[in-house]
Each structure stands twice: as structure tokens, then as C-alpha cells.
Design a protein around this motif. Structure first.
Motif, short mmCIF file in Angstrom:
data_model
loop_
_atom_site.label_atom_id
_atom_site.label_comp_id
_atom_site.label_asym_id
_atom_site.label_seq_id
_atom_site.Cartn_x
_atom_site.Cartn_y
_atom_site.Cartn_z
N GLU A 266 3.15 5.88 -3.00
CA GLU A 266 4.34 6.69 -3.47
C GLU A 266 4.18 6.83 -4.87
OE1 GLU A 266 9.18 6.43 -2.92
OE2 GLU A 266 7.65 5.01 -2.20
N ARG A 267 3.93 5.64 -5.60
CA ARG A 267 3.76 5.74 -6.85
C ARG A 267 2.68 6.63 -7.49
NH1 ARG A 267 2.14 0.17 -9.79
NH2 ARG A 267 0.10 0.94 -8.76
N ASN A 268 1.50 6.62 -6.94
CA ASN A 268 0.51 7.71 -7.42
C ASN A 268 0.67 9.11 -7.09
OD1 ASN A 268 -1.23 5.48 -8.04
ND2 ASN A 268 -2.18 5.42 -6.08
N TYR A 269 1.72 9.32 -5.96
CA TYR A 269 2.30 10.78 -5.77
C TYR A 269 2.94 11.09 -6.69
CZ TYR A 269 4.41 14.51 -3.26
OH TYR A 269 5.28 15.81 -2.99
N CYS A 270 4.07 10.35 -7.10
CA CYS A 270 4.87 10.67 -8.36
C CYS A 270 4.42 10.65 -9.63
CB CYS A 270 6.02 9.48 -8.47
SG CYS A 270 6.97 9.33 -7.12
N GLN A 271 3.22 10.17 -9.97
CA GLN A 271 2.52 10.16 -11.27
C GLN A 271 1.87 11.43 -11.16
OE1 GLN A 271 2.81 7.88 -13.46
NE2 GLN A 271 1.74 9.02 -14.81
N THR A 272 1.27 11.94 -10.01
CA THR A 272 0.66 13.29 -9.89
C THR A 272 1.40 14.29 -10.30
OG1 THR A 272 -1.20 12.24 -8.37
CG2 THR A 272 -0.83 14.55 -8.63
N ARG B 226 3.71 1.70 -1.23
CA ARG B 226 4.41 1.80 -2.55
C ARG B 226 3.50 2.28 -3.54
NH1 ARG B 226 8.06 -3.74 -3.35
NH2 ARG B 226 9.66 -3.30 -1.79
N ILE B 227 2.15 1.63 -3.32
CA ILE B 227 1.02 2.20 -4.45
C ILE B 227 0.92 3.90 -3.95
CG2 ILE B 227 -1.46 2.17 -4.87
CD1 ILE B 227 -1.23 -0.81 -4.27
N ASN C 257 2.50 14.29 -14.06
CA ASN C 257 1.50 14.67 -14.67
C ASN C 257 1.38 16.48 -14.70
OD1 ASN C 257 1.17 12.09 -15.49
ND2 ASN C 257 -0.83 11.88 -14.28
N GLU D 103 0.87 -1.10 0.09
CA GLU D 103 -0.17 0.00 0.00
C GLU D 103 0.73 1.28 0.24
OE1 GLU D 103 -3.68 1.95 2.78
OE2 GLU D 103 -2.78 0.05 3.26
#
Length: 228
Positions: free
Chosen positions: A13-19, A10-11, A22, A8
Motif C-alpha cells: 500500500e505504501r509503495n502504491y501511494c508513493q508511486t 502495508r508495504i 511521484n 507485506e
């Protein structure tokens, strides 16, 4: 004891980086669009200004051409005006010269014959040469010239006997001063500055010649119109 889910984290963190990625991509895209818009506007303005400059140059060249044509027309008109003034002046001076000649010829006695009339503009004088039957005829001619309003001082320059045993005559030369306003202009025969064609020359010498006396018996000249 609470369980910790690494997947969870990692998910998230990945969403934060993706945001964040973008968001930065949108900023970059916006900057690219803004730069392209600025370049397009600059190119459009440059093209508009170039067109206006070219149009202004064309109008300026056209105005310069019209000015050149107008200047040429003015030069032609000035030339015509100068020619007309010169022709009027020449006509006036020619008429004045003819009046002087007519006055001289009308005062010639019947026993006087003229050989030439020369104009000396530098001295405002005329030189009249001819032949007379007697000295009295010369004196009569001089007196007649002095009565003319066109003439000032009339002086006998020379006189000498001529002829042969049968006919005796007197060759003479008179110096006649012209009064102000009666002198023919020296430049009456000059070409005007802007005239292209040569003008007729003003006569400077006239030689009305009368019939020479015919010898008669007794050595007395036969004067035309004289009574015996």
C-alpha cells in the motif's frame, strides 16, 4: 489455513501511494515548467513587439520631420517664384508707364510747358496740366496726342489766361483716355503677398518742366526754339 502477512500489505500500500504521489509531483512540475515557458515566451514576444513599435514610432517621427522640412522648402521656393513673377510684372508695367510718358513728352510742342501728369487708374485716364503760349499751341498738342497709338480720346478739360501785362500765357488741363494695353497697372506699386521687403513705389505723377517764357518787349513771350 493460509497465513496473512499484514506487514507485506502495508508495504504494498505504501509503495502504491508513493508511486501515485511521484506521478502527481511530476505532473505538477511539468505544468510549472510549461507555465514558466509560456510566461517567458510571452515576455519575449512583448519585448520584441515593444521594440518594433518604438522603432516604428521613431521612423514615423523622422518621416514627419522630413515632411515638415520639405514643406518649408516648398514654401520658400513658392515665395521666390511669386517674388520673381511680381518683379517681372512690375518691370513690364514700369516699362509700359515709361513708354507712355516718353510718348507724351515727345509730342509736346516747343511753346507748351507741362506741369504734371497724373494717372487715374480707376478711369483709365491721364490728366495733363501745363501752360502754353497760345491757344493754337494747345490745339497742336491735342492733335499730336490724338495721333498716338497709346491714347484714345483727348479732351480739353480747362483753359484760362494767366500771366501779367508783360507775359500772357494759357493754363490748361487735358483729359487723355488710355487705350487697352497702354494703361499702367494700378497695382504696380503694391507689395507682393509673400515678399518680406518693401518694393519701390511706381511713380504716379511726373512733372517734366520746361523753361517758362521770358517776357520781352511788346508783351510777346520768348518761346525757346521759336523763330521770329
Amino acid at each position: 489455513m493460509r497465513a496473512f502477512n499484514l506487514a507485506e500489505a502495508r508495504i504494498v500500500e505504501r509503495n502504491y501511494c508513493q508511486t501515485h504521489i511521484n506521478r502527481r509531483l511530476r505532473i505538477v512540475a511539468l505544468m510549472v515548467v510549461l507555465a514558466v515557458s509560456i510566461c517567458g515566451a510571452s515576455y519575449t514576444c512583448k519585448a520584441m513587439f515593444a521594440g518594433e513599435v518604438q522603432e516604428s514610432k521613431s521612423k514615423l517621427a523622422e518621416a514627419q520631420g522630413r515632411c515638415t522640412d520639405a514643406r518649408k522648402e516648398m514654401e520658400v521656393l513658392n515665395t521666390h517664384v511669386v517674388e520673381r513673377k511680381w518683379q517681372a510684372q512690375l518691370a513690364a508695367e514700369s516699362g509700359r508707364w515709361l513708354d507712355v510718358l516718353d510718348s507724351i513728352v515727345s509730342r509736346v510742342p516747343g511753346d507748351v510747358w507741362l506741369d504734371s501728369i497724373k494717372n487715374m487708374p480707376a478711369e483709365s485716364r491721364l490728366t495733363i496740366s501745363g501752360r502754353a503760349a497760345t491757344f493754337d499751341a494747345i490745339v497742336k498738342f491735342i492733335s499730336s496726342l490724338r495721333c498716338g497709338k497709346e491714347f484714345g480720346e483727348v479732351r480739353l478739360e480747362s483753359a484760362k489766361m494767366a500771366g501779367n501785362e508783360a507775359v500772357n500765357c494759357v493754363d490748361f488741363a487735358l483729359g487723355v483716355a488710355l487705350k487697352d494695353g497702354a494703361e499702367p497697372a494700378a497695382g504696380a506699386s503694391a507689395t507682393p503677398p509673400s515678399a518680406s521687403a518693401a518694393a519701390p513705389e511706381q511713380p504716379t505723377e511726373s512733372a517734366p518742366v520746361r523753361e517758362q517764357p521770358e517776357p520781352t518787349r511788346g508783351g510777346v513771350p520768348n518761346v525757346p526754339g521759336a523763330t521770329r
